[in-house]
Design a protein around this motif. Structure first.
Motif, PDB file in Angstrom:
ATOM      1  N   ASN A 166      58.841  21.231  55.801  1.00  0.00           N
ATOM      2  CA  ASN A 166      58.651  22.548  56.413  1.00  0.00           C
ATOM      3  C   ASN A 166      57.212  23.056  56.317  1.00  0.00           C
ATOM      4  OD1 ASN A 166      61.517  23.724  57.181  1.00  0.00           O
ATOM      5  ND2 ASN A 166      61.759  22.603  55.258  1.00  0.00           N
ATOM      6  N   HIS A 167      56.312  22.156  55.986  1.00  0.00           N
ATOM      7  CA  HIS A 167      54.872  22.461  55.941  1.00  0.00           C
ATOM      8  C   HIS A 167      54.589  23.643  55.025  1.00  0.00           C
ATOM      9  CE1 HIS A 167      51.199  21.046  57.925  1.00  0.00           C
ATOM     10  NE2 HIS A 167      50.716  22.221  57.605  1.00  0.00           N
ATOM     11  N   LEU A 168      55.082  23.549  53.809  1.00  0.00           N
ATOM     12  CA  LEU A 168      54.912  24.611  52.819  1.00  0.00           C
ATOM     13  C   LEU A 168      54.124  24.086  51.627  1.00  0.00           C
ATOM     14  CD1 LEU A 168      58.615  25.853  52.847  1.00  0.00           C
ATOM     15  CD2 LEU A 168      56.661  27.127  53.768  1.00  0.00           C
TER      16      LEU A 168
ATOM     17  N   LYS B  27      61.118  31.568  56.500  1.00  0.00           N
ATOM     18  CA  LYS B  27      60.971  31.363  57.942  1.00  0.00           C
ATOM     19  C   LYS B  27      60.317  32.565  58.607  1.00  0.00           C
ATOM     20  CE  LYS B  27      63.601  30.208  62.116  1.00  0.00           C
ATOM     21  NZ  LYS B  27      64.954  29.915  62.672  1.00  0.00           N
TER      22      LYS B  27
ATOM     23  N   VAL C 199      52.288  30.492  53.399  1.00  0.00           N
ATOM     24  CA  VAL C 199      53.437  30.528  52.492  1.00  0.00           C
ATOM     25  C   VAL C 199      53.271  29.477  51.401  1.00  0.00           C
ATOM     26  CG1 VAL C 199      55.937  30.323  52.249  1.00  0.00           C
ATOM     27  CG2 VAL C 199      54.967  31.299  54.345  1.00  0.00           C
TER      28      VAL C 199
ATOM     29  N   GLN D 192      56.565  32.540  57.934  1.00  0.00           N
ATOM     30  CA  GLN D 192      55.871  31.547  58.753  1.00  0.00           C
ATOM     31  C   GLN D 192      55.752  32.010  60.203  1.00  0.00           C
ATOM     32  OE1 GLN D 192      58.390  28.072  57.670  1.00  0.00           O
ATOM     33  NE2 GLN D 192      56.483  27.102  56.988  1.00  0.00           N
ATOM     34  N   GLU D 193      56.820  32.572  60.734  1.00  0.00           N
ATOM     35  CA  GLU D 193      56.804  33.035  62.116  1.00  0.00           C
ATOM     36  C   GLU D 193      55.837  34.196  62.315  1.00  0.00           C
ATOM     37  OE1 GLU D 193      60.882  33.892  62.932  1.00  0.00           O
ATOM     38  OE2 GLU D 193      61.391  31.792  63.410  1.00  0.00           O
TER      39      GLU D 193
ATOM     40  N   ARG E 299      48.883  36.061  52.966  1.00  0.00           N
ATOM     41  CA  ARG E 299      49.784  35.017  52.483  1.00  0.00           C
ATOM     42  C   ARG E 299      50.826  35.590  51.533  1.00  0.00           C
ATOM     43  NH1 ARG E 299      47.895  33.676  47.307  1.00  0.00           N
ATOM     44  NH2 ARG E 299      45.984  34.804  46.815  1.00  0.00           N
TER      45      ARG E 299
END
Length: 336
Positions: free
Chosen positions: A186-188, A152, A161, A155-156, A121
């Motif tokens: 953004n699901h953070l 981004k 994150v 995450q990819e 992470r």
């Protein structure tokens, strides 16, 4: 080593390792210009811990109970061949988690390689979504674009994150809701950090602090948040969750709700000193002791001695006098 571990008077669970001393490289994205100008002198490489030395110390810390390691700086992604260090650490038995604190700018280049090496992470610093304000905060006039690209990329690559936002009254407190919405969309995972008097260069005043309660009250006007139980003893963040989701909002409350009594976190600087508290400027040398030829048991005993002698309660006892007079280490030297 088990008998040495039994000598610890309090748990030692979390280790922060700075891999770069005060960044050790000139970087337009991470170091305050007023401190790290063109004439600043950085440590020579020989004074920094090698990756093999870091691995050795990390192994001993894990045998003493550490389950989580986070690599910090400065900006750790500027240290050459960092994925190699992650790979070394990932081989340590019983180490459950390896994380990285970063400004995110270099993640498009390294995220996939770091994940493949064993990184789990990243914690990415982002104090505003507005280019002008973010540039003012970082002191380099760098906008948010490079950081958003780094998020981004992480995450990819399959990395977890977490976004860290330090909130300062009158500066970026208007960004509390925009940041919450950005992270939710953004699901953070998001951590609001109370503005703290780390080091002596950030001009800290209590009047500049936006407390956890104040931030929480602002958030509750817009979102339904439910409390989340701690995952483990000594977890620093006080966490809530957007109802019906798995997206957390957390608070680091060193100023308004201190957590000294349950702290299980030690810090290892890039030049091999242990710091028992983010607010304690007195490091205890391990580098020269290790290089003198001692064995692992002697190193473990030295770590136990330092940790057992820990009596830090700065956040419990913070006053105007302690803020002004206590020697503290800079965040850019030891990481968060």
């Amino acid at each position: 080593m088990a008998k040495v571990k039994d000598r610890l008077k309090r748990p030692l669970r979390d280790l922060r390792i700075s891999v770069i001393d005060r960044c050790n490289f000139r970087c337009q994205y991470c170091m305050p210009a007023e401190i790290y100008g063109p004439d600043f002198v950085f440590l020579p490489k020989s004074e920094l811990l090698s990756y093999e030395e870091i691995e050795r110390l990390a192994q001993i810390f894990v045998e003493l109970g550490v389950e989580k390691i986070r690599l910090t700086g400065g900006e750790p992604l500027l240290r050459k061949d960092l994925p190699y260090l992650v790979k070394l650490l990932s081989r340590i038995e019983h180490l459950k988690d390896i994380g990285l604190t970063t400004n995110g700018v270099l993640l498009p280049k390294y995220a996939k390689e770091l994940q493949a090496a064993g990184l789990k992470r990243v914690n990415i610093s982002l104090d505003s979504l507005k280019d002008e304000l973010f540039g003012q905060i970082n002191g380099r006039n760098v906008g948010v674009g490079p950081v958003l690209k780094g998020i981004k990329a992480a995450q990819e690559a399959g990395l977890g994150v977490k976004i860290n936002m330090v909130v300062k009254k009158g500066l970026n407190d208007s960004e509390i809701i925009p940041m919450a919405q950005y992270c939710k969309d953004n699901h953070l995972q998001l951590r609001y950090i109370e503005f703290m008097d780390v080091g002596s260069s950030n001009g800290w005043k209590m009047d500049d602090v936006v407390t956890k309660k104040e931030i929480y009250d602002i958030l509750r006007e817009h979102y339904s948040l439910v409390p989340v139980d701690p995952d483990y003893y000594g977890e620093v963040a006080k966490r809530y969750r957007h109802q019906g989701t798995d997206i957390d909002v957390g608070f680091i409350t060193s100023v308004s709700e201190s957590f000294c009594s349950s702290c299980t976190r030690s810090r290892l600087s890039a030049d091999g000193k242990i710091y028992t508290c983010l607010f304690n400027g007195n490091g205890h040398d391990l580098r020269d002791f290790m290089r003198s030829g001692v064995n692992d048991r002697q190193l473990a005993e030295r770590i136990c001695e330092v940790w057992n002698g820990r009596d830090d309660r700065y956040s419990d006892l913070r006053t105007a006098e302690t803020v002004a007079n206590r020697k503290k280490i800079e965040m850019s030297y030891i990481g968060g």
